[in-house]
Write a protein that holds these residues in place. Structure first.
Motif, PDB file in Angstrom:
ATOM      1  N   ALA A 228      78.791  34.362 -80.248  1.00 20.51           N
ATOM      2  CA  ALA A 228      79.079  34.884 -81.408  1.00 20.51           C
ATOM      3  C   ALA A 228      77.582  36.692 -81.644  1.00 20.51           C
ATOM      4  O   ALA A 228      78.514  37.782 -81.824  1.00 20.51           O
ATOM      5  CB  ALA A 228      78.800  34.860 -82.798  1.00 20.51           C
ATOM      6  N   TYR A 292      84.144  33.629 -89.835  1.00 18.10           N
ATOM      7  CA  TYR A 292      85.743  33.462 -89.003  1.00 18.10           C
ATOM      8  C   TYR A 292      86.856  34.307 -89.977  1.00 18.10           C
ATOM      9  O   TYR A 292      87.600  34.076 -89.662  1.00 18.10           O
ATOM     10  CB  TYR A 292      85.925  32.456 -87.844  1.00 18.10           C
ATOM     11  CG  TYR A 292      87.305  32.448 -87.416  1.00 18.10           C
ATOM     12  CD1 TYR A 292      87.416  33.059 -86.480  1.00 18.10           C
ATOM     13  CD2 TYR A 292      88.304  31.320 -87.844  1.00 18.10           C
ATOM     14  CE1 TYR A 292      88.285  32.775 -85.923  1.00 18.10           C
ATOM     15  CE2 TYR A 292      89.069  31.434 -86.717  1.00 18.10           C
ATOM     16  CZ  TYR A 292      89.778  32.462 -85.461  1.00 18.10           C
ATOM     17  OH  TYR A 292      91.000  31.618 -85.240  1.00 18.10           O
ATOM     18  N   GLY A 295      86.189  37.534 -92.146  1.00 13.90           N
ATOM     19  CA  GLY A 295      85.863  38.273 -91.447  1.00 13.90           C
ATOM     20  C   GLY A 295      85.920  39.704 -91.442  1.00 13.90           C
ATOM     21  O   GLY A 295      85.719  40.782 -91.321  1.00 13.90           O
ATOM     22  N   SER A 363      87.294  37.834 -82.140  1.00 19.43           N
ATOM     23  CA  SER A 363      87.044  37.139 -83.477  1.00 19.43           C
ATOM     24  C   SER A 363      87.328  36.240 -83.012  1.00 19.43           C
ATOM     25  O   SER A 363      86.490  34.658 -83.188  1.00 19.43           O
ATOM     26  CB  SER A 363      88.229  36.589 -84.245  1.00 19.43           C
ATOM     27  OG  SER A 363      88.918  36.647 -84.441  1.00 19.43           O
ATOM     28  N   SER A 364      87.341  36.038 -81.743  1.00 14.99           N
ATOM     29  CA  SER A 364      87.118  34.850 -80.826  1.00 14.99           C
ATOM     30  C   SER A 364      85.721  34.240 -80.366  1.00 14.99           C
ATOM     31  O   SER A 364      85.871  32.878 -79.656  1.00 14.99           O
ATOM     32  CB  SER A 364      88.279  34.668 -79.694  1.00 14.99           C
ATOM     33  OG  SER A 364      87.494  36.444 -78.644  1.00 14.99           O
ATOM     34  N   VAL A 366      83.652  34.471 -82.124  1.00 12.71           N
ATOM     35  CA  VAL A 366      82.719  33.687 -83.620  1.00 12.71           C
ATOM     36  C   VAL A 366      83.059  32.618 -83.331  1.00 12.71           C
ATOM     37  O   VAL A 366      82.869  31.382 -83.784  1.00 12.71           O
ATOM     38  CB  VAL A 366      82.769  34.825 -84.645  1.00 12.71           C
ATOM     39  CG1 VAL A 366      83.015  33.631 -86.313  1.00 12.71           C
ATOM     40  CG2 VAL A 366      82.742  36.212 -85.583  1.00 12.71           C
ATOM     41  N   LEU A 367      84.633  32.709 -82.949  1.00  7.48           N
ATOM     42  CA  LEU A 367      85.274  30.935 -83.487  1.00  7.48           C
ATOM     43  C   LEU A 367      84.426  30.346 -81.506  1.00  7.48           C
ATOM     44  O   LEU A 367      84.174  28.565 -82.140  1.00  7.48           O
ATOM     45  CB  LEU A 367      87.025  31.417 -82.651  1.00  7.48           C
ATOM     46  CG  LEU A 367      87.191  29.587 -82.612  1.00  7.48           C
ATOM     47  CD1 LEU A 367      87.662  29.411 -83.897  1.00  7.48           C
ATOM     48  CD2 LEU A 367      88.839  30.276 -82.240  1.00  7.48           C
TER      49      LEU A 367
END
Length: 411
Positions: A228, A292, A295, A363-364, A366-367
């Motif tokens: 991330a 996530y 955000g 955001s992926s 962070v996922l």
């Protein structure tokens, strides 16, 4: 782990720890400096940005692979001598880009300097832990490691400013000057710490399955972090809607939190490092889940981001503590391994986060970090049951070792 260093006065101990902190600060700044002046280096040496980026990779690989090798090769030498030699050679390594304009030579110098960096860190941990009184080993670790956290928060931004004002070679010249100060302090303030035995005697303990288990946790922690963190600016821009100057404020808050975490984490390591790792991995996962889910809300991101840094870097002293404690008589050699595991995790995490962003949204990343962090939780729980080796030295456990499995002392 050899004979424990004779007690020093509190003032002398604090000066020695401050010297180790400053040494790791300078080395951390030298490592991260390239990131801030990458465009300037690429333009001046007439290479592409990806080619210039190889300078970062070379340093990381040198640290990950060369650090343990140099630690093993020099393990019979006095630790003060090793620290002095490492700093001297780092001065020369950072002088190379100042005096030469050859890209290949620059890459080689970065790899070698990275290996010396790994050596310095491993030995600095051993020296720090050998000069503190019982019950403060974790705080000695945090004093050494905090140099890196502060270099990320302050050293790299200041070095970047110098590079923009005086050219990228000017920033390396500043690092050389700081390294010379670190050398003088090391010669003056670091006490003699005798050899702790040969690498062959220590290898079986340093690479025991119980140690490798904690190193795997170390890998997961840094893989999650950099999945991330590498792309956090993109996340702030496209998801949170924060760009330009405000991004610096978010990153500064994160950097300050990591410094606070790395300083404070030593106290928790001294109390119960195994439990600290469980709590911190849960905390990291919770912060990433918050990032996530919320955000798009800048205020909540401004709270979650520093909390993430606090948990992530706050567990590093406990990771180092557990590795050295579980290695027992192999602690001197094992002290070089967490940095290697962390750098492998950094490389893996940055690639994993990049692949996620390349296929999905910002955001992926962070996922992806969240998924790795969730995996780390049961690993941290499982490692809490591991115990240091029983040796012929007998009951080496200090205060409450049966109640606090991480309180194993170096002998």
């Amino acid at each position: 782990m050899g004979t424990r260093q004779a007690a020093l006065s509190q003032g002398r101990t604090n000066l020695a720890l401050a010297t180790l902190f400053f040494g790791t600060f300078v080395l951390g700044t030298a490592e991260l400096l390239v990131v801030g002046v990458l465009n300037l280096i690429a333009a001046d040496l007439e290479v592409s940005i990806p080619a210039a980026g190889a300078l970062v990779t070379a340093y990381a690989l040198g640290l990950a692979a060369g650090g343990p090798i140099l630690t093993a090769l020099t393990i019979r030498l006095n630790k003060r001598t090793i620290l002095i030699g490492a700093v001297v050679l780092c001065v020369l390594g950072n002088l190379v880009p100042v005096l030469a304009a050859d890209y290949g030579l620059f890459i080689t110098a970065r790899a070698l300097t990275g290996a010396l960096h790994g050596l310095f860190v491993a030995v600095a941990f051993v020296v720090g832990m050998s000069i503190v009184p019982p019950g403060r080993m974790g705080r000695a670790i945090s004093a050494v490691f905090s140099g890196f956290a502060v270099s990320a928060a302050l050293g790299m931004p200041l070095g970047t400013l110098v590079g923009q004002a005086l050219g990228w070679r000017g920033s390396f010249t500043a690092v050389v000057a700081l390294s010379l100060i670190a050398l003088i302090a090391t010669v003056t303030l670091i006490p003699s710490v005798p050899s702790t035995g040969g690498a062959g005697d220590q290898a079986a303990y340093a690479f025991a399955p119980r140690v490798l288990a904690v190193l795997f946790l170390n890998f997961l922690v840094f893989a999650s972090l950099y999945s991330a963190l590498t792309y956090i600016v993109s996340f702030l821009d496209s998801i949170t809607g924060v760009s330009g100057a405000p991004v610096s404020a978010f990153l500064l808050a994160y950097g300050v939190a990591t410094a606070v975490g790395s300083f404070g984490g030593g106290r928790f390591a001294d109390t119960n490092a195994a439990r600290t790792l469980i709590v911190a991995t849960i905390g990291v996962a919770a912060c990433l889940l918050s990032l996530y889910l919320v955000g798009a809300i800048a205020l909540l991101v401004a709270l979650a981001l520093p909390a993430w840094g606090l948990f992530a870097l706050g567990m590093v002293p406990s990771l180092q503590y557990r590795v050295v404690s579980l290695a027992g008589p192999g602690g001197a050699l094992a002290s070089s391994l967490p940095a290697s595991a962390a750098n492998v995790g950094i490389a893996f995490g940055s690639v994993a986060g990049g692949a996620a962003i390349g296929s999905f949204t910002a955001s992926s990343a962070v996922l992806t970090a969240l998924i790795i962090a969730v995996v780390a939780i049961p690993v941290a729980w499982a490692t809490s049951f591991l115990r240091p080796p029983v040796t012929e030295e007998g009951a080496r456990q200090p205060r409450g070792e049966t109640n606090h499995p991480t309180a194993e002392r170096l002998k």
